[in-house]
Enzyme design. Structure first.
Site, PDB file in Angstrom:
ATOM      1  N   ASP A 163      25.721 -20.328  43.463  1.00 18.80           N
ATOM      2  CA  ASP A 163      25.653 -19.068  44.204  1.00 18.80           C
ATOM      3  C   ASP A 163      26.984 -18.687  44.832  1.00 18.80           C
ATOM      4  OD1 ASP A 163      25.546 -21.190  45.990  1.00 18.80           O
ATOM      5  OD2 ASP A 163      23.549 -20.733  46.742  1.00 18.80           O
ATOM      6  N   ASP A 174      14.226 -23.546  55.096  1.00 22.23           N
ATOM      7  CA  ASP A 174      13.046 -22.781  54.678  1.00 22.23           C
ATOM      8  C   ASP A 174      12.658 -23.115  53.229  1.00 22.23           C
ATOM      9  OD1 ASP A 174      15.174 -21.643  53.348  1.00 22.23           O
ATOM     10  OD2 ASP A 174      14.872 -19.620  54.125  1.00 22.23           O
ATOM     11  N   HIS A 176      14.772 -23.032  50.631  1.00 18.54           N
ATOM     12  CA  HIS A 176      15.521 -22.325  49.581  1.00 18.54           C
ATOM     13  C   HIS A 176      16.348 -23.299  48.744  1.00 18.54           C
ATOM     14  CE1 HIS A 176      18.882 -21.564  52.721  1.00 18.54           C
ATOM     15  NE2 HIS A 176      19.413 -22.364  51.817  1.00 18.54           N
ATOM     16  N   GLU A 232      15.250 -17.478  48.414  1.00 21.60           N
ATOM     17  CA  GLU A 232      14.538 -17.587  49.685  1.00 21.60           C
ATOM     18  C   GLU A 232      13.028 -17.527  49.448  1.00 21.60           C
ATOM     19  OE1 GLU A 232      16.179 -18.123  52.369  1.00 21.60           O
ATOM     20  OE2 GLU A 232      18.075 -17.044  52.406  1.00 21.60           O
TER      21      GLU A 232
END
Ligand code: F6R
Length: 243
Positions: A70, A139, A141, A146
């Site tokens: 990313d 979370d 990810h 996400e």
């Protein structure tokens, strides 16, 4: 938990060494292999170890190709906080990998969709990712995928959540400077890797690690899909290990 091997290290440095063993073995088996790489704090001990092992003659990166997960949208490759710069500083500038053999999504692409398609095609042209490294967000990810109501397939643009912006503001002067969007490999891109090594360290990751591998597979915990990947090695430290 399905299929995953779990290695519990005493501390993050040792976790880096265990993960490095997997990379060393892959590169020995296939010197021109394609590795998928991650940024963030977790892989730093691994990158230090890979640099040391190449210096010691145990690994040769000259034919290895790499694709990063990313990049922040809007950051130039030489921006202090860009993931391209992170990779140069923490790994690429210290090993023999050829610059043309390293790809990171382009944060400044004008046509983001076209860049994402080209990124997927490049990985395909290389024959796919042999060994993908992952970290995990609080979370759940992976990459910048996400929590969502579905698992996004391919490389795409994402809006970052408040949780991720807050987690990443430590690298910027303030939360306002954290980009609001990013480009990430999709869950499909990640799942297509032949092998996956996930590194998880620190007590703050214990709860999400438990949900990921010992909870139900749910796009609200994106990493939980790894339960369906046939070749995952989880390298965690004892602070993160939930049992
Ligand atoms: C980074 C990435 C992210 C990180 C995750 C954990 O390329 O893909 O999913 O792996 O945010 O980051 P750290 O390791 O800093 O806790």
């Amino acid at each position: 938990m399905y299929h995953a091997r779990v290695i519990v290290a005493n501390n993050p440095e040792e976790a880096g060494k265990f993960a490095a063993d997997v990379f060393e073995a892959e590169i020995a088996k296939k010197p021109a292999c394609v590795i998928g790489l991650a940024t963030g704090s977790t892989p730093l001990p691994l990158y230090r170890e890979l640099i040391a092992r190449e210096k010691a003659g145990k690994i040769d990166f000259t034919r290895v190709r790499s694709a990063n997960l990313d990049e922040y949208k809007g950051l130039a490759p030489n921006h202090e906080q860009s993931y391209r710069k992170f990779m140069q500083d923490n790994l690429f500038d210290h090993i023999s990998i050829r610059p043309e053999n390293t790809i990171v999504p382009l944060g400044l692409a004008e046509d983001v969709d076209a860049m994402c398609d080209a990124y997927e095609r490049m990985i395909e042209a290389w024959g796919g990712v042999d060994l993908q490294l992952l970290g995990i967000g609080h979370d759940g990810h992976i990459g910048f995928n996400e929590p969502d109501d579905h698992f996004p397939a391919k490389t795409h643009e994402v809006k970052l959540t408040e949780m991720t912006i807050n987690a990443n503001k430590r690298f910027f002067n303030s939360a306002d400077e954290v980009p609001r969007a990013a480009i990430t490999m999709g869950i499909g891109t990640i799942m297509a890797a032949k092998k996956i090594v996930m590194m998880v360290t620190g007590a703050d990751k214990k709860e999400i690690l438990k949900k990921t591998f010992w909870g139900k597979v749910d796009p609200q915990v994106p990493a939980s899909i790894l339960q369906f990947h046939p070749d995952v090695t989880l390298v965690c430290d004892k602070d993160a290990y939930p049992f």
